[in-house]
Design a protein around this motif. Sequence first.
Motif, PDB file in Angstrom:
ATOM      1  N   ALA A  58       0.860  -1.189   0.000  1.00 35.22           N
ATOM      2  CA  ALA A  58       0.000   0.000   0.000  1.00 35.22           C
ATOM      3  C   ALA A  58       0.892   1.233   0.000  1.00 35.22           C
ATOM      4  N   ALA A  59       0.599   2.202  -0.865  1.00 35.72           N
ATOM      5  CA  ALA A  59       1.453   3.392  -0.906  1.00 35.72           C
ATOM      6  C   ALA A  59       0.714   4.623  -1.420  1.00 35.72           C
ATOM      7  N   PRO A  60       0.477   5.576  -0.526  1.00 33.93           N
ATOM      8  CA  PRO A  60       0.023   6.895  -0.971  1.00 33.93           C
ATOM      9  C   PRO A  60       1.249   7.693  -1.400  1.00 33.93           C
ATOM     10  N   SER A  61       1.054   8.874  -1.944  1.00 35.40           N
ATOM     11  CA  SER A  61       2.194   9.743  -2.231  1.00 35.40           C
ATOM     12  C   SER A  61       2.915  10.057  -0.917  1.00 35.40           C
ATOM     13  N   ALA A  62       4.264  10.167  -0.982  1.00 33.85           N
ATOM     14  CA  ALA A  62       5.074  10.241   0.233  1.00 33.85           C
ATOM     15  C   ALA A  62       5.287  11.680   0.723  1.00 33.85           C
ATOM     16  N   ASN A  63       4.179  12.411   0.846  1.00 33.90           N
ATOM     17  CA  ASN A  63       4.225  13.779   1.357  1.00 33.90           C
ATOM     18  C   ASN A  63       3.429  13.852   2.655  1.00 33.90           C
ATOM     19  N   ARG A  64       3.665  14.912   3.476  1.00 24.66           N
ATOM     20  CA  ARG A  64       2.731  15.178   4.578  1.00 24.66           C
ATOM     21  C   ARG A  64       1.399  15.521   3.939  1.00 24.66           C
ATOM     22  N   SER A  65       0.321  15.087   4.560  1.00 26.31           N
ATOM     23  CA  SER A  65      -1.008  15.269   3.990  1.00 26.31           C
ATOM     24  C   SER A  65      -1.251  16.746   3.634  1.00 26.31           C
ATOM     25  N   GLY A  66      -1.754  16.974   2.409  1.00 25.56           N
ATOM     26  CA  GLY A  66      -2.053  18.340   1.981  1.00 25.56           C
ATOM     27  C   GLY A  66      -0.928  19.024   1.234  1.00 25.56           C
ATOM     28  N   ARG A  67       0.295  18.496   1.327  1.00 20.43           N
ATOM     29  CA  ARG A  67       1.455  19.112   0.676  1.00 20.43           C
ATOM     30  C   ARG A  67       1.585  18.631  -0.768  1.00 20.43           C
ATOM     31  N   PRO A  68       2.359  19.352  -1.598  1.00 22.06           N
ATOM     32  CA  PRO A  68       2.592  18.850  -2.962  1.00 22.06           C
ATOM     33  C   PRO A  68       3.249  17.468  -2.914  1.00 22.06           C
ATOM     34  N   SER A  69       2.913  16.605  -3.876  1.00 22.45           N
ATOM     35  CA  SER A  69       3.500  15.259  -3.912  1.00 22.45           C
ATOM     36  C   SER A  69       4.995  15.353  -4.205  1.00 22.45           C
ATOM     37  N   PRO A  70       5.790  14.423  -3.648  1.00 19.38           N
ATOM     38  CA  PRO A  70       7.250  14.473  -3.825  1.00 19.38           C
ATOM     39  C   PRO A  70       7.689  13.805  -5.124  1.00 19.38           C
ATOM     40  N   THR A  71       8.586  14.450  -5.849  1.00 17.13           N
ATOM     41  CA  THR A  71       9.108  13.869  -7.092  1.00 17.13           C
ATOM     42  C   THR A  71      10.607  13.586  -7.009  1.00 17.13           C
ATOM     43  N   THR A  72      11.208  13.811  -5.830  1.00 17.50           N
ATOM     44  CA  THR A  72      12.600  13.413  -5.585  1.00 17.50           C
ATOM     45  C   THR A  72      12.697  12.893  -4.140  1.00 17.50           C
ATOM     46  N   ALA A  73      13.798  12.184  -3.854  1.00 10.55           N
ATOM     47  CA  ALA A  73      14.016  11.695  -2.486  1.00 10.55           C
ATOM     48  C   ALA A  73      14.168  12.876  -1.516  1.00 10.55           C
ATOM     49  N   GLU A  74      14.736  13.995  -1.991  1.00  6.67           N
ATOM     50  CA  GLU A  74      14.891  15.180  -1.124  1.00  6.67           C
ATOM     51  C   GLU A  74      13.521  15.729  -0.724  1.00  6.67           C
ATOM     52  N   ASP A  75      12.577  15.745  -1.679  1.00  8.53           N
ATOM     53  CA  ASP A  75      11.212  16.202  -1.361  1.00  8.53           C
ATOM     54  C   ASP A  75      10.598  15.314  -0.267  1.00  8.53           C
ATOM     55  N   VAL A  76      10.822  14.005  -0.368  1.00  3.92           N
ATOM     56  CA  VAL A  76      10.286  13.077   0.636  1.00  3.92           C
ATOM     57  C   VAL A  76      10.852  13.441   1.999  1.00  3.92           C
ATOM     58  N   LEU A  77      12.184  13.644   2.051  1.00  4.61           N
ATOM     59  CA  LEU A  77      12.836  13.919   3.338  1.00  4.61           C
ATOM     60  C   LEU A  77      12.391  15.267   3.900  1.00  4.61           C
ATOM     61  N   ALA A  78      12.141  16.236   3.019  1.00  2.09           N
ATOM     62  CA  ALA A  78      11.686  17.552   3.502  1.00  2.09           C
ATOM     63  C   ALA A  78      10.389  17.408   4.297  1.00  2.09           C
ATOM     64  N   ASP A  79       9.546  16.436   3.935  1.00  2.00           N
ATOM     65  CA  ASP A  79       8.271  16.249   4.632  1.00  2.00           C
ATOM     66  C   ASP A  79       8.335  15.183   5.730  1.00  2.00           C
ATOM     67  N   LEU A  80       9.138  14.132   5.533  1.00  2.67           N
ATOM     68  CA  LEU A  80       8.969  12.931   6.365  1.00  2.67           C
ATOM     69  C   LEU A  80      10.239  12.454   7.075  1.00  2.67           C
ATOM     70  N   ASP A  81      11.328  13.229   6.999  1.00  2.00           N
ATOM     71  CA  ASP A  81      12.561  12.814   7.676  1.00  2.00           C
ATOM     72  C   ASP A  81      12.284  12.615   9.163  1.00  2.00           C
ATOM     73  N   GLY A  82      12.694  11.459   9.695  1.00  2.00           N
ATOM     74  CA  GLY A  82      12.486  11.167  11.115  1.00  2.00           C
ATOM     75  C   GLY A  82      11.143  10.503  11.398  1.00  2.00           C
ATOM     76  N   ARG A  83      10.269  10.430  10.399  1.00  2.00           N
ATOM     77  CA  ARG A  83       8.931   9.850  10.611  1.00  2.00           C
ATOM     78  C   ARG A  83       8.760   8.497   9.919  1.00  2.00           C
ATOM     79  N   ILE A  84       9.741   8.107   9.073  1.00  2.00           N
ATOM     80  CA  ILE A  84       9.638   6.834   8.336  1.00  2.00           C
ATOM     81  C   ILE A  84      10.971   6.091   8.452  1.00  2.00           C
TER      82      ILE A  84
END
Length: 359
Positions: free
Chosen positions: A137-163
């Motif tokens: 199961a996989a939603p887009s890897a952003n904090r809810s409501g934020r733009p969807s991430p298209t790079t690993a850096e975008d993912v970390l900007a939202d979710l570093d420390g939470r995954i």
Amino acid sequence: METRRLSGRNEEEIRLAASILRRGGLVAFPTETVYGLGADATNPEAVRAIFAAKGRPSDNPLIVHVADLEALGEAAEPTETALELARRFWPGPLTLVLPRKAAVADEVTAGLETVGVRMPDHPVARALLRATGRPVAAPSANRSGRPSPTTAEDVLADLDGRIDAVLDGGPCRIGVESTVVDLTGSPPLVLRVGGLAVEELRRWLPGLEIDRAILRQLGRDGSPAAGRDAETEAGSFRPRAPGMKYRHYAPRVPLYLVRGEEARVRETTAELIRRLRTGGGRVAVIAPRESMGYYDADFRLDLGPRADPSAWATRLFRALREAERTGAAAIVAEAPPAEGLGLAVAERLSRAASRIIDC
Ligand code: TXA
Ligand code: MG
């Protein structure tokens, strides 16, 4: 928790990511559309952790990702039409909503009797799914409501420390999420426009219709739209995909979206930028390359040639995140012609906008 950075180029690190998933952990991974935040779709606790990490409302179901048609059969009951579409368009940016099977955790479907399934077209995603050996199961890897991430850096900007980990596979090729098609009713219905153009799908599914809530969002259902406020509009028409009712993709500063015929859009956008800057704030503009020369903005984010909507799609979410990082007090964006992938771009911008100006 510490979020591990893993490389999608390294087979051992892909296997490590798969073992984290099998143990019930959360791994963000690249797909051809956007980065997804994965968990074992058969493990209720792991799936609940996705909702917690994203801050996602629990009534919004997740898409299940499969490596092959066998895994599709574990998650859903595919109809003849589903199998035909899968043969044509998978792996690819198409999610099919089908009757669910019991192996999928209830948390994935948010209590619905249907499940969205897709087979992503990205070598790292496919290797990860094969190594995991379960539907993911996989939603887009952003904090809810934020733009969807298209790079690993975008993912970390939202979710570093939470995954638990992010698997880096470089920037995503398509840049907007998959097209979601509900095959459980008649006629088949597009619940979300996305990376596979509706025109393309209609060649195989001539009866396909688009959820009216999407057309309304795009100002194409005949309702008067001039100057309407996206925020108050959002609640007035109920979309069929639970996730589509939320304000989405929103940057942290006001976004003005200008839609309409090309020449009028340029005139209105230029005037709006002048007015906003007179008020003292700095302004970022998001527009196609050919328009940039017309705008006296503080920051310019180029989406590529006007005639190439797939280039707009690839750059859109990055541009929204970058525009926000400039520190501008407002963002002004031009909407693309709503054809091909331009439809998905226009829809994302409409939902990101705090104000829409139709001209
Ligand atoms: O390209 C994509 O689809 C990406 C990548 C990671 O695969 N995933 C993605 O997931 O965009 P998410 O969770 O951000 O969006 C899923 C959308 C939501 O609007 C959700 O409400 C809808 O699909 N959806 C999922 N399952 C559904 C179902 N059974 N019935 C109706 N809508 C469903
Ligand atoms: Mg999303």
